[in-house]
Design a protein around this motif. Structure first.
Motif, PDB file in Angstrom:
ATOM      1  N   GLY A  67     -19.552  39.899  -6.693  1.00 34.58           N
ATOM      2  CA  GLY A  67     -19.273  39.391  -8.035  1.00 34.58           C
ATOM      3  C   GLY A  67     -19.815  37.987  -8.227  1.00 34.58           C
ATOM      4  O   GLY A  67     -20.454  37.426  -7.342  1.00 34.58           O
ATOM      5  N   LEU A  68     -19.543  37.403  -9.399  1.00 35.08           N
ATOM      6  CA  LEU A  68     -20.097  36.104  -9.761  1.00 35.08           C
ATOM      7  C   LEU A  68     -19.723  35.021  -8.751  1.00 35.08           C
ATOM      8  O   LEU A  68     -18.548  34.764  -8.517  1.00 35.08           O
ATOM      9  CB  LEU A  68     -19.560  35.661 -11.118  1.00 35.08           C
ATOM     10  N   PHE A  69     -20.722  34.374  -8.202  1.00 34.39           N
ATOM     11  CA  PHE A  69     -20.517  33.270  -7.261  1.00 34.39           C
ATOM     12  C   PHE A  69     -19.597  33.661  -6.106  1.00 34.39           C
ATOM     13  O   PHE A  69     -18.965  32.794  -5.507  1.00 34.39           O
ATOM     14  CB  PHE A  69     -19.952  32.016  -7.971  1.00 34.39           C
ATOM     15  N   ALA A  70     -19.506  34.950  -5.815  1.00 33.28           N
ATOM     16  CA  ALA A  70     -18.596  35.386  -4.752  1.00 33.28           C
ATOM     17  C   ALA A  70     -19.328  36.290  -3.763  1.00 33.28           C
ATOM     18  O   ALA A  70     -20.195  37.077  -4.137  1.00 33.28           O
ATOM     19  CB  ALA A  70     -17.412  36.136  -5.362  1.00 33.28           C
ATOM     20  N   THR A  71     -18.974  36.157  -2.497  1.00 35.50           N
ATOM     21  CA  THR A  71     -19.527  37.002  -1.447  1.00 35.50           C
ATOM     22  C   THR A  71     -18.372  37.445  -0.554  1.00 35.50           C
ATOM     23  O   THR A  71     -17.241  36.962  -0.688  1.00 35.50           O
ATOM     24  CB  THR A  71     -20.533  36.239  -0.568  1.00 35.50           C
ATOM     25  N   THR A  72     -18.692  38.347   0.371  1.00 35.57           N
ATOM     26  CA  THR A  72     -17.638  38.785   1.294  1.00 35.57           C
ATOM     27  C   THR A  72     -17.575  37.896   2.542  1.00 35.57           C
ATOM     28  O   THR A  72     -16.903  38.241   3.508  1.00 35.57           O
ATOM     29  CB  THR A  72     -17.859  40.253   1.720  1.00 35.57           C
ATOM     30  N   ASP A 120     -22.866  45.254   1.192  1.00 37.36           N
ATOM     31  CA  ASP A 120     -21.485  44.797   1.371  1.00 37.36           C
ATOM     32  C   ASP A 120     -21.316  43.287   1.152  1.00 37.36           C
ATOM     33  O   ASP A 120     -20.214  42.763   1.237  1.00 37.36           O
ATOM     34  CB  ASP A 120     -21.012  45.104   2.808  1.00 37.36           C
ATOM     35  N   PHE A 121     -22.430  42.588   0.931  1.00 39.11           N
ATOM     36  CA  PHE A 121     -22.367  41.122   0.935  1.00 39.11           C
ATOM     37  C   PHE A 121     -21.986  40.513  -0.413  1.00 39.11           C
ATOM     38  O   PHE A 121     -21.140  39.629  -0.494  1.00 39.11           O
ATOM     39  CB  PHE A 121     -23.711  40.545   1.391  1.00 39.11           C
ATOM     40  N   PHE A 122     -22.614  41.001  -1.478  1.00 37.59           N
ATOM     41  CA  PHE A 122     -22.389  40.385  -2.799  1.00 37.59           C
ATOM     42  C   PHE A 122     -21.112  40.927  -3.414  1.00 37.59           C
ATOM     43  O   PHE A 122     -20.854  42.116  -3.388  1.00 37.59           O
ATOM     44  CB  PHE A 122     -23.598  40.640  -3.707  1.00 37.59           C
ATOM     45  N   THR A 137     -30.067  42.355   5.892  1.00 34.52           N
ATOM     46  CA  THR A 137     -28.759  42.179   6.517  1.00 34.52           C
ATOM     47  C   THR A 137     -28.510  40.689   6.705  1.00 34.52           C
ATOM     48  O   THR A 137     -29.401  39.963   7.150  1.00 34.52           O
ATOM     49  CB  THR A 137     -28.733  42.890   7.887  1.00 34.52           C
ATOM     50  N   VAL A 138     -27.319  40.248   6.328  1.00 39.50           N
ATOM     51  CA  VAL A 138     -26.959  38.839   6.477  1.00 39.50           C
ATOM     52  C   VAL A 138     -26.271  38.665   7.831  1.00 39.50           C
ATOM     53  O   VAL A 138     -25.264  39.328   8.111  1.00 39.50           O
ATOM     54  CB  VAL A 138     -26.022  38.400   5.327  1.00 39.50           C
ATOM     55  N   TYR A 158     -32.902  34.899  -4.813  1.00 33.55           N
ATOM     56  CA  TYR A 158     -32.739  35.494  -3.484  1.00 33.55           C
ATOM     57  C   TYR A 158     -31.779  36.689  -3.423  1.00 33.55           C
ATOM     58  O   TYR A 158     -32.020  37.624  -2.643  1.00 33.55           O
ATOM     59  CB  TYR A 158     -32.321  34.442  -2.457  1.00 33.55           C
ATOM     60  N   PRO A 159     -30.690  36.709  -4.196  1.00 34.60           N
ATOM     61  CA  PRO A 159     -29.840  37.906  -4.138  1.00 34.60           C
ATOM     62  C   PRO A 159     -30.624  39.188  -4.443  1.00 34.60           C
ATOM     63  O   PRO A 159     -30.388  40.232  -3.817  1.00 34.60           O
ATOM     64  CB  PRO A 159     -28.766  37.621  -5.191  1.00 34.60           C
ATOM     65  N   ALA A 160     -31.600  39.102  -5.375  1.00 40.56           N
ATOM     66  CA  ALA A 160     -32.404  40.291  -5.688  1.00 40.56           C
ATOM     67  C   ALA A 160     -33.260  40.684  -4.489  1.00 40.56           C
ATOM     68  O   ALA A 160     -33.484  41.875  -4.233  1.00 40.56           O
ATOM     69  CB  ALA A 160     -33.285  40.027  -6.910  1.00 40.56           C
ATOM     70  N   ALA A 161     -33.733  39.686  -3.740  1.00 38.99           N
ATOM     71  CA  ALA A 161     -34.555  39.985  -2.564  1.00 38.99           C
ATOM     72  C   ALA A 161     -33.716  40.662  -1.489  1.00 38.99           C
ATOM     73  O   ALA A 161     -34.115  41.671  -0.902  1.00 38.99           O
ATOM     74  CB  ALA A 161     -35.179  38.705  -2.024  1.00 38.99           C
ATOM     75  N   VAL A 162     -32.549  40.110  -1.240  1.00 35.34           N
ATOM     76  CA  VAL A 162     -31.701  40.627  -0.156  1.00 35.34           C
ATOM     77  C   VAL A 162     -31.204  42.043  -0.487  1.00 35.34           C
ATOM     78  O   VAL A 162     -31.270  42.950   0.344  1.00 35.34           O
ATOM     79  CB  VAL A 162     -30.530  39.650   0.100  1.00 35.34           C
ATOM     80  N   LEU A 163     -30.774  42.250  -1.742  1.00 37.55           N
ATOM     81  CA  LEU A 163     -30.275  43.572  -2.121  1.00 37.55           C
ATOM     82  C   LEU A 163     -31.425  44.567  -2.319  1.00 37.55           C
ATOM     83  O   LEU A 163     -31.339  45.720  -1.896  1.00 37.55           O
ATOM     84  CB  LEU A 163     -29.441  43.450  -3.407  1.00 37.55           C
TER      85      LEU A 163
END
Lengths: 266, 160
Positions: free
Chosen positions: A150-155, A146-148, A134-135, A124-129
């Motif tokens: 790094g590894l296992f981390a989001t804003t 602006d959402f992702f 927009t989340v 899903y990260p590939a789909a969203v980016l």
């Protein structure tokens, strides 16, 4: 091995969920639980409280709003894959959802849960980016760029809850994935879309998680053809290298899969 | 301790369960429905597959409290009286098992798969059983059984 004991809360709205989270020093939200429960079994997470988002009305379901497809955070992968609206408007997203895990996992796992976890090998990260989504959270909207984080981390802030994801409907999009044969996680997966602009996003590959391949985007914006990105690649040094594949192999796959995705759209 | 209500194989059950109890443990230990097996306990092998509201799920990766209010079907709930479900019958006819450990999960996954796609073909069966592992590697007869069971399910639906 059993799961360590925790307090269980099942709120019926978002405000109540947030309050329950803030009342506990150490809480985790559970959506479908397909990652959180295995992680808790391994004692990699031992929250004092688990807050179940399954009792909150309005968090699941798919609807069309103007030129956007809105997917509720608790929508199961199987429902995204089977949705007539998703298949009609963004078939690449339905296709991607149908490649996640296996049928049992797709019947439980949710889009919001997958995004909040931001596993570097999740689809899903590939789909969203790659689709420039927009989340939407309980307090604000966050663009994919602006959402992702790094590894296992989001804003996402501490306690913030994803409500839905809004996907602008692209002119065209395709997702190509090389799955690990046992886990079905993406060894590499690439989403290419053409809409307001061209976006190319790769998952499974980068050491810092999902990323955009800007050099390919620029080339495709001028000439949307597989030939235009021939010879373009990413640095093996920035790729994940593990027992499943060295960095050079993943870097090679980013190029191969991106070309296949573009070719599928021509 | 949270109290939950489950309808298991058609019978309503009011249960007090610890919050950290997995659905598979409640089925096996509290309700003595030991046909649902625990294989890997890491949500890979699918031996623990049951139906939650008609959809296949790995019961080792669901908290019992998450299933509150749901209809659960286990392998024990498939047959009617002494008559095996057409999918069970097909597994028997094709010897779709070797040691038998993965069989309940295979059958539950297969029934959900076919219910979703009645005209499923061989490639569809192989893809659809990705969440179920047979350590005896007896996939050939399992796939044959699922294809035959799919036909039998359509016939029994048309007939009944």
């Amino acid at each position: 091995m059993g799961i360590q004991a925790f307090d269980y809360v099942r709120p019926t709205d978002l405000a109540e969920a947030r309050k329950a989270y803030e009342a506990t020093g150490d809480a985790r939200y559970i959506a479908g639980g397909q990652t959180l429960l295995p992680v808790m079994k391994q004692r990699l997470a031992q929250p004092a409280a688990v807050i179940d988002l399954g009792g909150i009305a309005g968090l699941s379901g798919i609807r069309v709003e103007g030129n956007a497809l809105i997917v509720g955070a608790m929508t199961r992968h199987a429902d995204v894959a089977a949705s007539a609206d998703v298949r009609r408007l963004i078939p690449a997203l339905a296709h991607l959802a149908g490649l996640i895990g296996d049928p049992q996992v797709r019947n439980r796992g949710t889009m919001g849960g997958s995004l909040a976890n931001n596993d570097p090998s999740a689809d899903y990260p590939a789909a969203v980016l790659g689709l420039g989504a927009t989340v939407l959270t309980d307090s604000r909207s966050i663009t994919a760029d602006d959402f992702f984080d790094g590894l296992f981390a989001t804003t996402l802030e501490e306690g913030e809850i994803i409500r839905a994801i809004s996907f602008p409907v692209p002119e065209r999009a395709a997702y190509e994935k090389f799955p690990h044969p046992a886990s079905r996680f993406a060894l590499v997966g690439v989403m290419v879309s053409k809409g307001a602009g061209v976006r190319v996003a790769a998952t499974g590959a980068g050491q810092a998680g999902v990323f955009r391949v800007s050099e390919m985007e620029a080339a495709l914006a001028k000439d949307f053809s597989a030939k235009a990105i021939e010879g373009l690649s990413v640095s093996p040094d920035d790729m994940i290298a593990d027992m499943h594949a060295p960095g050079a192999y993943r870097a090679q796959l980013v190029g191969v899969l991106a070309r296949r995705a573009v070719a599928a759209l021509q | 301790m949270p109290q939950i209500t489950l309808t298991v194989n058609g019978t309503p059950q009011k249960l007090d369960v610890p919050a950290n109890a997995l659905l598979v443990d409640v089925l096996r230990d509290t309700l003595a429905l030991t046909g649902t097996h625990i294989g890997c306990d890491t949500s890979q092998c699918g031996a623990c597959t049951v139906h939650i509201d008609g959809r296949s799920a790995k019961s080792c990766t669901v908290l019992a409290v998450q299933a509150d209010g749901a209809q659960i079907t286990t392998i024990e709930g498939l047959q009617s009286g002494a008559t095996l479900h057409p999918m069970q019958e097909a597994f028997r006819n094709h010897h779709g098992l070797q040691c038998g450990f993965c069989t309940p999960g295979m059958i539950m996954a297969a029934v959900a798969l076919v219910a979703d796609k009645p005209d499923i073909d061989e490639a569809g069966v192989r893809h659809g059983l990705e969440g179920n592992l047979c350590r005896c590697t007896g996939y050939q007869n399992i796939v044959a059984a699922v294809l035959d069971g799919a036909r039998a399910m359509q016939t029994s639906k048309a007939g009944g």
